[in-house]
Every structure is written in C-alpha cells, then in structure tokens.
Design an enzyme around this catalytic site. Structure first.
Site, PDB file in Angstrom:
ATOM      1  N   HIS A 263      45.336  36.823  32.295  1.00 23.78           N
ATOM      2  CA  HIS A 263      44.803  35.899  33.308  1.00 23.78           C
ATOM      3  C   HIS A 263      45.791  35.721  34.464  1.00 23.78           C
ATOM      4  CE1 HIS A 263      42.482  32.255  34.578  1.00 23.78           C
ATOM      5  NE2 HIS A 263      43.674  31.895  35.034  1.00 23.78           N
ATOM      6  N   GLU A 264      47.039  35.434  34.128  1.00 24.26           N
ATOM      7  CA  GLU A 264      48.036  35.195  35.183  1.00 24.26           C
ATOM      8  C   GLU A 264      48.330  36.488  35.955  1.00 24.26           C
ATOM      9  OE1 GLU A 264      48.557  32.295  36.102  1.00 24.26           O
ATOM     10  OE2 GLU A 264      47.961  31.171  34.325  1.00 24.26           O
TER      11      GLU A 264
ATOM     12  N   CYS B  59      35.052  41.116  38.209  1.00 27.03           N
ATOM     13  CA  CYS B  59      36.516  41.034  38.256  1.00 27.03           C
ATOM     14  C   CYS B  59      37.139  42.401  37.978  1.00 27.03           C
ATOM     15  CB  CYS B  59      37.029  39.997  37.261  1.00 27.03           C
ATOM     16  SG  CYS B  59      36.648  38.301  37.735  1.00 27.03           S
TER      17      CYS B  59
ATOM     18  N   CYS C 225      34.698  35.820  30.730  1.00 28.51           N
ATOM     19  CA  CYS C 225      35.689  36.517  31.564  1.00 28.51           C
ATOM     20  C   CYS C 225      37.076  35.911  31.391  1.00 28.51           C
ATOM     21  CB  CYS C 225      35.275  36.456  33.034  1.00 28.51           C
ATOM     22  SG  CYS C 225      36.454  37.291  34.121  1.00 28.51           S
TER      23      CYS C 225
ATOM     24  N   CYS D 242      35.255  40.366  33.465  1.00 30.74           N
ATOM     25  CA  CYS D 242      33.823  40.621  33.633  1.00 30.74           C
ATOM     26  C   CYS D 242      33.676  41.810  34.588  1.00 30.74           C
ATOM     27  CB  CYS D 242      33.109  39.379  34.158  1.00 30.74           C
ATOM     28  SG  CYS D 242      33.512  38.998  35.878  1.00 30.74           S
TER      29      CYS D 242
ATOM     30  N   HIS E 131      45.726  37.031  38.546  1.00 31.88           N
ATOM     31  CA  HIS E 131      46.021  36.322  39.805  1.00 31.88           C
ATOM     32  C   HIS E 131      47.000  37.127  40.660  1.00 31.88           C
ATOM     33  CE1 HIS E 131      43.799  32.730  38.938  1.00 31.88           C
ATOM     34  NE2 HIS E 131      44.605  32.285  37.980  1.00 31.88           N
TER      35      HIS E 131
HETATM   36 ZN   LIG Z   1      44.246  30.751  36.639  1.00 32.57          ZN
HETATM   37 ZN   LIG Z   2      35.202  37.481  36.081  1.00 33.89          ZN
END
Ligand SMILES: [Zn+2]
Ligand SMILES: [Zn+2]
Length: 175
Positions: free
Chosen positions: A130-131, A168, A146, A165, A134
C-alpha cells in the site's frame, strides 16, 4: 538494475524482512534487496506520546539512496504518529522515493489476542505494498479488496487483498 530497497529501522525480525524481500518483487516486478542504514530514532521520539514521528523517519530514510534505488521501504517495530493522527500503520511520499511501514499495531498481541505470525506477515505485506503504491503515485482506492484501500483498523487490513484492483494495476504498469 534497479531495486526496491527494504530498510530496517531499529530492531526488526529478520524473517519479516526476508519475507518482504521475496514477496515484493512478485507484485511490483522489480528486484528487491535489504539495505542497512544508520538511523537516529531519538531525534524523532516524542516522549509525551511515547511514539516516533513518521515524517521525520521518512526524511532520514530517503537521505542516502544508492544509484540503483528505485523506491525505499522502511520497516520498523516502532509506534509511528504524525501530529494530526493518533497513530499510523505507515506513511509514504506520493510519487516520491520513500515509504514506511510499522509492525507495531499489526501484531495480534497489541490487541491482547494470541500472536499469529502468518497474519502478521500478511498484514505487513499489504501495508508495505500500500505505502509503496503511494510512492509509485497511487492514491486511495474505494474498491473493497484493493490493496490501495485506506485502513484505519487492522480488521480493515484483513478485509483487503494483497493485490491492486484492475484500475490501480494499470496505473502501476504505466508508472
Ligand atoms: Zn494510504
Ligand atoms: Zn484500486
């Protein structure tokens, strides 16, 4: 050759670092390696909160990248905060070099339940992806499974998958 550098901050379980090093290339299609830096965590410690300033750690994390470094994922056991939040699972620079994740609140033990090593690894991988997402320019996503969905509680981390997903994933492929 470019790498996603995995960098321990303070004492971090070696098995967790090796797990990330194996798993992250499967998601981002970039090699990954473990690098060690010197951190001065006392500089970002807030005695009133008994926590560590996440943004300050990120700055230390990105201060000395190697020429082959594509992104840097800092991994710490320390409890992170930024002034507007009580705590953080992690933080990253949007479209930047650095991403940071903390295991502190990913342990079942933190919530008074028996420890589960597999669950901890799984949570750490999701928050690490996740990070890093970004850092590769992705913002939060509302698709339920996601990995870019924002999580405030561990239960929410458990509900999402380790995958991007379709939308993304396309953005990652183009970055
Ligand atoms: Zn975040
Ligand atoms: Zn997504």
């Amino acid at each position: 050759m470019s790498y996603i550098d995995i960098v321990p901050i303070g004492e971090v379980d070696e098995a967790l670092l090796l797990f990330l090093r194996e798993s992250i290339p499967q998601i981002f299609k970039i090699q990954s390696r473990i690098r060690n830096f010197r951190f001065d965590v006392s500089r970002v410690y807030d005695p009133a909160r008994n926590q560590y300033n996440s943004s300050g750690l990120l700055l230390q994390l990105i201060s000395d990248p190697s020429p082959e470094t594509s992104k840097i994922l800092g991994v710490t056991e320390l409890d992170l905060f930024i002034p507007i939040f009580t705590f953080l699972f992690g933080e990253a620079q949007l479209n930047g070099l650095g991403a940071l994740v903390s295991t502190h609140r990913l342990h079942n033990q933190f919530y008074g339940i028996p420890e589960d090593k597999n669950l901890l690894q799984n949570r750490l991988l999701k928050e690490g992806i996740h990070e890093l997402g970004h850092a590769f320019g992705l913002i939060h996503c509302f698709t339920v499974k996601c990995v870019m969905k924002s999580s405030t509680y561990v239960e929410e981390i458990d509900q999402k998958s380790i995958n991007f997903c379709r939308v993304c994933q396309q953005k990652i492929n183009h970055s």
